[in-house]
Scaffold this motif. Sequence first.
Motif, mmCIF file in Angstrom:
data_model
loop_
_atom_site.group_PDB
_atom_site.id
_atom_site.type_symbol
_atom_site.label_atom_id
_atom_site.label_comp_id
_atom_site.label_asym_id
_atom_site.label_seq_id
_atom_site.Cartn_x
_atom_site.Cartn_y
_atom_site.Cartn_z
ATOM 1 N N LEU A 33 0.880 -1.139 0.009
ATOM 2 C CA LEU A 33 0.117 0.083 0.006
ATOM 3 C C LEU A 33 0.865 1.328 0.075
ATOM 4 O O LEU A 33 0.634 2.265 -0.731
ATOM 5 N N LEU A 34 1.988 1.296 0.947
ATOM 6 C CA LEU A 34 2.824 2.452 0.830
ATOM 7 C C LEU A 34 3.343 2.483 -0.525
ATOM 8 O O LEU A 34 3.641 3.830 -0.962
ATOM 9 N N GLY A 35 3.712 1.673 -1.360
ATOM 10 C CA GLY A 35 4.425 1.599 -2.608
ATOM 11 C C GLY A 35 3.386 2.364 -3.639
ATOM 12 O O GLY A 35 3.559 2.949 -4.348
ATOM 13 N N LEU A 36 2.043 1.627 -3.645
ATOM 14 C CA LEU A 36 1.253 2.351 -4.421
ATOM 15 C C LEU A 36 1.033 3.758 -3.983
ATOM 16 O O LEU A 36 0.667 4.623 -4.889
ATOM 17 N N LEU A 37 1.063 4.445 -2.860
ATOM 18 C CA LEU A 37 0.791 5.634 -2.547
ATOM 19 C C LEU A 37 2.067 6.476 -3.026
ATOM 20 O O LEU A 37 1.812 7.529 -3.535
ATOM 21 N N ALA A 38 3.090 5.819 -3.058
ATOM 22 C CA ALA A 38 4.421 6.392 -3.341
ATOM 23 C C ALA A 38 4.273 6.793 -4.659
ATOM 24 O O ALA A 38 4.784 7.734 -5.481
ATOM 25 N N GLY A 39 4.034 5.702 -5.670
ATOM 26 C CA GLY A 39 3.899 5.941 -7.262
ATOM 27 C C GLY A 39 3.026 7.035 -7.518
ATOM 28 O O GLY A 39 3.258 7.570 -8.262
ATOM 29 N N GLY A 40 1.805 6.798 -6.844
ATOM 30 C CA GLY A 40 0.736 8.032 -7.257
ATOM 31 C C GLY A 40 1.195 9.395 -6.761
ATOM 32 O O GLY A 40 1.072 10.318 -7.608
ATOM 33 N N MET A 41 2.061 9.284 -5.870
ATOM 34 C CA MET A 41 2.542 10.767 -5.467
ATOM 35 C C MET A 41 3.428 11.047 -6.463
ATOM 36 O O MET A 41 3.422 12.344 -6.667
ATOM 37 N N LEU A 42 4.306 10.362 -6.750
ATOM 38 C CA LEU A 42 5.697 10.869 -7.642
ATOM 39 C C LEU A 42 4.934 11.510 -8.782
ATOM 40 O O LEU A 42 5.409 12.333 -9.396
ATOM 41 N N VAL A 43 4.145 10.645 -9.523
ATOM 42 C CA VAL A 43 3.642 11.121 -10.821
ATOM 43 C C VAL A 43 2.701 12.453 -10.901
ATOM 44 O O VAL A 43 2.227 12.917 -11.722
ATOM 45 N N ASP A 44 2.087 12.803 -9.593
ATOM 46 C CA ASP A 44 1.419 13.852 -9.235
ATOM 47 C C ASP A 44 2.332 15.167 -8.974
ATOM 48 O O ASP A 44 1.531 16.071 -8.992
ATOM 49 N N ASP A 45 3.435 15.007 -9.120
ATOM 50 C CA ASP A 45 4.339 16.387 -8.703
ATOM 51 C C ASP A 45 4.073 17.126 -9.644
ATOM 52 O O ASP A 45 4.283 16.919 -11.002
ATOM 53 N N PRO A 46 3.876 18.602 -9.308
ATOM 54 C CA PRO A 46 3.614 19.678 -10.505
ATOM 55 C C PRO A 46 4.881 19.744 -11.244
ATOM 56 O O PRO A 46 4.660 20.235 -12.425
ATOM 57 N N ALA A 47 6.254 19.362 -10.862
ATOM 58 C CA ALA A 47 7.226 19.717 -11.696
ATOM 59 C C ALA A 47 7.195 18.730 -12.738
ATOM 60 O O ALA A 47 7.773 19.033 -14.010
ATOM 61 N N ILE A 48 6.485 17.557 -12.662
ATOM 62 C CA ILE A 48 6.670 16.502 -13.964
ATOM 63 C C ILE A 48 5.084 15.945 -14.239
ATOM 64 O O ILE A 48 5.100 15.409 -15.428
ATOM 65 N N LYS A 49 4.084 16.236 -13.625
ATOM 66 C CA LYS A 49 2.903 15.902 -14.151
ATOM 67 C C LYS A 49 2.552 16.156 -15.488
ATOM 68 O O LYS A 49 2.203 15.280 -16.158
#
Length: 236
Positions: free
Chosen positions: A180-196
Amino acid sequence: MDLSAFSDATFWAALLSIIVANILLSGDNAVVIALASRNLPPHQQKQAIFWGSAAAIILRIVLTITAVALLTLPYLKIIGGILLLYIGIQLLADSGGEEDMKAESSIWAAIRTILIADLVMSLDNVLAVAAAAQKGPEETRLLLLIIGLGLSIPLIIFGSAMLLKVMERFPIIITLGAGLLGLLAGGMLVDDPAIKSSIQEALGDAKLAFEVIGVVIVILVGTYLKKKNNHAEAQK
């Protein structure tokens, strides 16, 4: 503060909204608290759960006040996602148990892990709580946050204690929690304003793919390190 605000129906409606939002958003926090506390002796598990939950709520109040500004900062979610991947891997790698660890360092290590994970995971969650507080009278919004989140402490403590008991009977829950933590981490990474926007232009809606990759990384690396640690212990 005008005490008449407490007789305002919008105050109580906003308070209820905050409590409900925090209950719905605290499932992942309960998982982290339970995972971080599971290797401690029973009496220290209770202490880690209580102090970890209380400190996490205080941290969430501070984050909620500054949430809108924080979430617009570029690269913050990338850093948070990487931290969350690391925490998930470590929690899974350590799931073999280390009974010879010193009690004092263990309980503080557990609380530290809880706080770091809650800091990272709360970056998105606090927006919902902040939005709920905006429904109340303007002069009571900070008080609403403190009361609403404070009332959530026993709920998170109960959820964490219950998960600990389930983990003792069904160790697979530890792997699922780390995933679950890995899932949250992946979603957080792709949502960063710098790269989204760049990712969306190149790959479209790739959030699910990144979430799956996060789960795979945590489970594979965490399981490998767990086996390596168990093998090293067996050689002693």
